[in-house]
Design an enzyme around this catalytic site. Structure first.
Site, PDB file in Angstrom:
ATOM      1  CE1 TYR A 135      -3.441  -2.498   0.262  1.00 58.27           C
ATOM      2  CE2 TYR A 135      -4.640  -0.613   1.518  1.00 58.27           C
ATOM      3  CZ  TYR A 135      -4.809  -1.990   0.514  1.00 58.27           C
ATOM      4  OH  TYR A 135      -6.021  -2.668   0.731  1.00 58.27           O
ATOM      5  CG  ASP A 218      -1.924 -20.248  -2.596  1.00 59.44           C
ATOM      6  OD1 ASP A 218      -1.387 -19.709  -1.396  1.00 59.44           O
ATOM      7  OD2 ASP A 218      -1.557 -20.363  -3.108  1.00 59.44           O
TER       8      ASP A 218
HETATM    9  C1  IPM Z   1     -10.649  -1.734   3.603  1.00 56.13           C
HETATM   10  C2  IPM Z   1     -10.847  -0.699   2.929  1.00 56.13           C
HETATM   11  C3  IPM Z   1      -9.313  -0.105   2.440  1.00 56.13           C
HETATM   12  C4  IPM Z   1      -8.102  -0.934   2.105  1.00 56.13           C
HETATM   13  C5  IPM Z   1      -9.799   0.972   1.032  1.00 56.13           C
HETATM   14  C6  IPM Z   1     -11.033   2.039   1.447  1.00 56.13           C
HETATM   15  C7  IPM Z   1      -8.786   1.542   1.161  1.00 56.13           C
HETATM   16  O1  IPM Z   1     -10.798  -1.878   1.820  1.00 56.13           O
HETATM   17  O2  IPM Z   1     -10.373  -0.873   5.132  1.00 56.13           O
HETATM   18  O3  IPM Z   1     -10.147  -3.080   4.086  1.00 56.13           O
HETATM   19  O4  IPM Z   1      -8.115  -1.416   1.219  1.00 56.13           O
HETATM   20  O5  IPM Z   1      -7.353  -0.686   3.931  1.00 56.13           O
END
Ligand code: IPM
Ligand code: MG
Length: 344
Positions: A135, A218
């Site tokens: 991320y 998986d």
């Molecule tokens: C979550 C959501 C978020 C993430 C999105 C909205 C960015 O899916 O909190 O799980 O991927 O972390």
């Protein structure tokens, strides 16, 4: 409160908070801040400075939900999710995301799994690393290479990052059934090989009393459906945790019931329902407020060290369900259909 059903379910959580205040004779100060699409509409950005200031002032954040079709035309980094939720997690160092997935016996019929599988009960907690991994890894972007458009993300983990999240997971397991399952992709990814090494080292040095298992992602998605009752605490990186927590939520059949806590050091936390802003049912007064109310319960447990208040709220939810009250999302024949406010 944010967007979609956020404000509706937040109202019910705040009523719960008022009730707790009277019952336990506690004192609190509450400030409301704009976030997500609501903030884009009123302040021109998803996470305004004044909101960050209010969050800094506070001991914790009770978060509604953000996002919706209205803001999907904006560049991704300005949209509510990437413009507010991810920066909030990063800015406040909320690296540990705890997502409990529980099947309440009266709601067993709402699970898409066969009764034979869930009759043993499901009560697990996913501990997801929340501020690193793919991320946030750099470089991230898009470019032309020899006339071809290429996009890329980077998956990075450092030893201290893995240690921090796994220590929380081991500790969580210790406070429960002492079983931890670490999920990775160590047969392919370098970051997963390191992850596994660090988990094993921590286990040997600090947590030998915990039963530890490693699963590839998986395989984990399969086992979660085949034998959900075998899981107690699951720990994984940001991306795998995102995926597994939705799967676990679906197993319980009721995303409107699931709370989550995103924790940093020093008990600072952000508490939010695991479901989204559900724009399709927003404004109709039919959303299930229980996830938001249970998020409030987690807030008392983790940020204020008041397990008694947490349990009180959780018991109230159980009693309400036992009496047969159901919002539309968890309704099955013979139950008593109620709206958001009535459920609150
Ligand atoms: C979550 C959501 C978020 C993430 C999105 C909205 C960015 O899916 O909190 O799980 O991927 O972390
Ligand atoms: Mg998700």
């Amino acid at each position: 409160p944010g967007d979609g059903i956020g404000p509706e379910v937040m109202d019910e959580a705040l009523l719960t908070l008022e009730t707790i205040k009277m019952k336990f004779d506690i004192y609190y100060e509450l400030k409301t801040a704009l976030v997500g699409g609501a903030a884009i509409d009123q302040r021109g950005k998803a996470l305004p400075d004044e909101t960050i200031e209010i969050c800094k002032w506070a001991h914790c954040i009770l978060f509604g939900s953000v996002g919706g079709p209205k803001w999907e035309h904006l560049p991704p980094e300005e949209q509510p999710e990437r413009g507010a939720l991810l920066p909030l997690r990063k800015k406040f160092g909320l690296y540990a995301n705890l997502r409990p997935a529980i099947i309440y016996p009266p709601l067993a019929a709402a699970s898409p799994l066969k009764y034979e599988i869930i009759k043993n009960g499901v009560d697990m907690i996913i501990v997801r690393e929340l501020t690193s991994g793919i991320y946030f890894g750099q470089p991230k972007g898009r470019e032309e290479r020899n006339g071809v458009t290429v996009a890329f993300d980077t998956l990075t983990y450092s030893v201290p990052e893995i240690e921090k999240i796994c220590r929380i997971a081991f500790e969580t397991a210790r406070s429960r059934c002492k079983k931890l399952c670490s999920v990775d992709k160590a047969n392919v990814l370098a970051s997963s090989v390191l992850w596994r090494e660090v988990v094993n080292r921590l286990w040997q040095n600090e947590f030998p009393d915990i039963e530890l298992q490693h699963l590839y992602i998986d395989n984990a998605t399969m086992q979660l459906i085949r034998q959900p009752y075998n899981f107690d605490v699951i720990v994984c990186d940001n991306m795998f945790g995102d995926i597994l927590s939705d799967e676990a939520a679906m197993i319980t059949g009721s995303i409107g019931m699931l709370a989550s806590a995103s924790l940093g050091d020093n008990r600072f936390g952000l508490y939010e329902p695991s479901g989204g802003s559900a724009p399709d049912i927003a404004g109709k007064g039919i959303a299930n407020p229980i996830a938001q109310i249970l998020s409030l319960a987690l807030m008392f447990k983790y940020s204020f060290n008041r397990d008694d208040i947490c349990k009180c709220i959780q018991n109230a939810v159980k009693k309400t369900l036992d009496k047969g009250y159901r919002t539309k999302d968890i309704y099955t024949e013979g139950a008593i259909l109620v709206n958001t406010a009535e459920m609150g």
